[in-house]
Design a protein around this motif. Structure first.
Motif, mmCIF file in Angstrom:
data_model
loop_
_atom_site.group_PDB
_atom_site.id
_atom_site.type_symbol
_atom_site.label_atom_id
_atom_site.label_comp_id
_atom_site.label_asym_id
_atom_site.label_seq_id
_atom_site.Cartn_x
_atom_site.Cartn_y
_atom_site.Cartn_z
ATOM 1 N N ALA A 1 -6.350 -64.033 -31.079
ATOM 2 C CA ALA A 1 -6.638 -64.798 -29.861
ATOM 3 C C ALA A 1 -5.709 -64.363 -28.744
ATOM 4 N N THR A 2 -6.264 -64.170 -27.555
ATOM 5 C CA THR A 2 -5.441 -63.771 -26.410
ATOM 6 C C THR A 2 -5.384 -64.878 -25.372
ATOM 7 N N VAL A 3 -6.480 -65.093 -24.635
ATOM 8 C CA VAL A 3 -6.450 -66.097 -23.566
ATOM 9 C C VAL A 3 -7.749 -66.895 -23.570
ATOM 10 N N THR A 4 -7.736 -67.975 -22.815
ATOM 11 C CA THR A 4 -8.924 -68.795 -22.585
ATOM 12 C C THR A 4 -9.201 -68.810 -21.094
ATOM 13 N N ALA B 1 -12.468 -56.117 -27.618
ATOM 14 C CA ALA B 1 -12.419 -57.569 -27.464
ATOM 15 C C ALA B 1 -13.770 -58.195 -27.762
ATOM 16 N N ILE B 2 -13.723 -59.485 -28.119
ATOM 17 C CA ILE B 2 -14.913 -60.320 -28.243
ATOM 18 C C ILE B 2 -14.703 -61.546 -27.368
ATOM 19 N N VAL B 3 -15.733 -61.899 -26.602
ATOM 20 C CA VAL B 3 -15.685 -63.061 -25.713
ATOM 21 C C VAL B 3 -16.792 -64.014 -26.135
ATOM 22 N N CYS B 4 -16.440 -65.283 -26.309
ATOM 23 C CA CYS B 4 -17.416 -66.283 -26.733
ATOM 24 C C CYS B 4 -17.352 -67.497 -25.818
ATOM 25 N N ARG B 5 -18.485 -68.144 -25.663
ATOM 26 C CA ARG B 5 -18.599 -69.343 -24.833
ATOM 27 C C ARG B 5 -18.716 -70.567 -25.730
ATOM 28 N N THR B 6 -17.947 -71.605 -25.402
ATOM 29 C CA THR B 6 -17.977 -72.833 -26.176
ATOM 30 C C THR B 6 -18.988 -73.803 -25.572
ATOM 31 N N ILE C 1 -11.274 -65.519 -25.667
ATOM 32 C CA ILE C 1 -11.163 -64.066 -25.757
ATOM 33 C C ILE C 1 -10.281 -63.707 -26.951
ATOM 34 N N TRP C 2 -10.775 -62.793 -27.782
ATOM 35 C CA TRP C 2 -10.008 -62.284 -28.906
ATOM 36 C C TRP C 2 -9.891 -60.762 -28.790
ATOM 37 N N ALA C 3 -8.716 -60.235 -29.097
ATOM 38 C CA ALA C 3 -8.563 -58.791 -29.278
ATOM 39 C C ALA C 3 -9.081 -58.430 -30.664
ATOM 40 N N VAL C 4 -9.739 -57.275 -30.773
ATOM 41 C CA VAL C 4 -10.353 -56.847 -32.034
ATOM 42 C C VAL C 4 -9.645 -55.605 -32.536
#
Length: 464
Positions: free
Chosen positions: A58-61, A445-450, A457-460
């Protein structure tokens, strides 16, 4: 061994004095410091830690908010926020650290971001309705966020030629625009309705005969709760050398045009006037044409230089139509998907009981009937068509994106996975402790919406 802990060497054993003969045969035990050197070398060879690095970090929101939408393109996240009914902003965010690069005004285009194209130094943002109909295209300088131009219509981007194409069916008209300036390069009014494809470029998404939008079930399945399509192009230099466009009219006439000047390089009716072209594709060094003839349908391979017919076969192609499957042509026929070699027309493989096979950044995903409609059912080996991974219960991300997610029944968490790098292999990455509505991925990275509109945002870590 635990990080920062001690190395357990075991109990010390006292060995009785051995005879000289036995002593010579026994190997000498290396000193304690030599063992430490070996362990240190192993430690460094493993990247400094014997504990594997997690696939997701996990990096940032980032705050999205109501009415926001996003697209991941390479190492960037493009986020559209809608603070009011009359204003919106477009922000470019670096991945995976989440640093904001620039923010620019963005005119509201409807309900969501539908497609984002990159063409060298230009980013093109297409927005419109939830049904997938594009109402507006805006072009921005990728480095600064300066808006270059806009058009109240859909633009088919041809990064190879640094050109974009706008079409209308009634009356028939085709225009070409320069991607850097929005300046019209040329315009033509065919004598009948038409379809078109860039040679080596994108499949047509406008001006079809008859007009055919992707079924809503296909859009929902591939788009994953409104995920945008992202198309990357490395060209856009302004030279436009080698760009060509194939235009297919209802009368059976086919034109090869220079993408930048519009000049007709060659024109022919290789299948005769009684054949109705439906959709053309450029795949594997050939033009492939789906056509209707005497109540049936077929597919033909054309030489992209001479327009000569290289092969022609009748196929009962249903509502799924045809599309590219990496280096092959996939067509929906009688409840199956067939993959043809575009150079010879030879059948390479068949996937039974599926509706579509779609590309996902070097991967192939078969879509079929699932509870609630249409969704991913398996990943497909591009060489044989065989199933690689069972995808029942998983959801795809943005169209053309290899990220997949799964929400276990009755659980408020989401499992995140990625297809590849080995073709079709499903790589589980981790579990988020919340429900994620949609995800998109880039190389790092992977970006997901809640459910609240927040973006995680997660680093992969790269796959092996």
């Amino acid at each position: 061994m635990q990080p920062g802990g001690t190395i357990e060497l075991g109990p010390v054993v006292t060995v009785p004095d051995a005879s000289p003969a036995i002593e010579e045969e026994l190997p000498r035990r290396p000193p304690f410091w030599a063992a430490l050197v070996v362990l240190a070398a192993t430690f460094l060879a493993l990247g400094g830690s014997l504990v594997p690095e997690p696939p997701l970090t996990a990096t940032v929101t980032r705050l999205g908010g109501a009415g926001s939408s996003f697209a991941v393109a390479g190492d960037r996240l493009y986020l559209i926020r809608r603070p009011s009914e009359t204003s919106s902003t477009l922000t470019a965010i670096r991945l995976p650290d989440g640093a904001e690069l620039w923010t620019a005004p963005y005119a509201p285009t409807g309900e969501r971001l539908i497609r984002l194209d990159t063409a060298g130094p230009v980013v093109l943002v297409s927005g419109g309705e939830t049904t997938g109909r594009i109402r507006r295209t805006d072009a921005y300088d990728a480095a600064t966020g300066r808006r270059l131009w806009s058009a109240p219509e859909e633009i088919v981007v041809d990064a190879e030629a640094n050109a974009g194409y706008a079409s209308s069916a009634d009356p028939p008209r085709l225009r070409a625009l320069d991607l850097a300036t929005g300046r019209q390069l040329w315009s033509t009014a065919p004598d009948d309705r038409f379809t078109f494809t860039a040679i080596g470029g994108p499949a047509p998404v406008a001006g079809r005969i008859p007009p055919r939008a992707a079924p809503e079930s296909e859009t929902n399945a591939v788009g994953g709760a409104g995920g945008a399509t992202v198309v990357g192009g490395a060209a856009g230099s302004g030279s436009g050398r080698g760009g060509r466009l194939a235009v297919f009219t209802r009368s059976g006439r086919i034109e090869l045009r220079d993408a930048r000047s519009g000049a007709v390089l060659r024109a022919a009716s290789p299948l005769g006037a009684a054949v109705l072209p439906l959709t053309g594709l450029s795949v594997g060094g050939r033009l492939v044409l789906w056509y209707a003839h005497h109540g049936g349908t077929g597919i033909a391979g054309l030489d992209p230089e001479t327009l000569d017919v290289r092969w022609r076969m009748p196929y009962d192609i249903d509502g799924g139509g045809i599309g590219r499957c990496l280096s092959l042509v996939c067509l929906s026929s009688q409840g199956d998907v067939l993959a043809l070699d575009p150079v010879t027309g030879r059948l390479r493989w068949r996937v039974e009981e599926v509706s579509f096979v779609v590309e996902a950044r070097g991967q192939l995903v078969a879509l079929g009937a699932v509870p609630g409609g249409l969704g991913p059912v398996r990943s497909v080996d591009p060489e044989t068509g065989a199933m690689v991974a069972d995808l029942h219960g998983w959801r795809t991300g943005g169209r053309g994106d290899p990220v997949v997610t799964r929400i276990p029944i009755g659980a408020a968490r989401t499992v995140i996975g990625l297809l590849g790098p080995a073709p079709g292999v499903l790589r589980p990455l981790g579990t988020a402790a919340e429900v994620l509505l949609s995800c998109q991925s880039g190389p790092a990275a992977i970006v997901c919406r809640t459910a609240t509109g927040t973006l995680r945002i997660w680093a992969v870590r790269p796959g092996r």
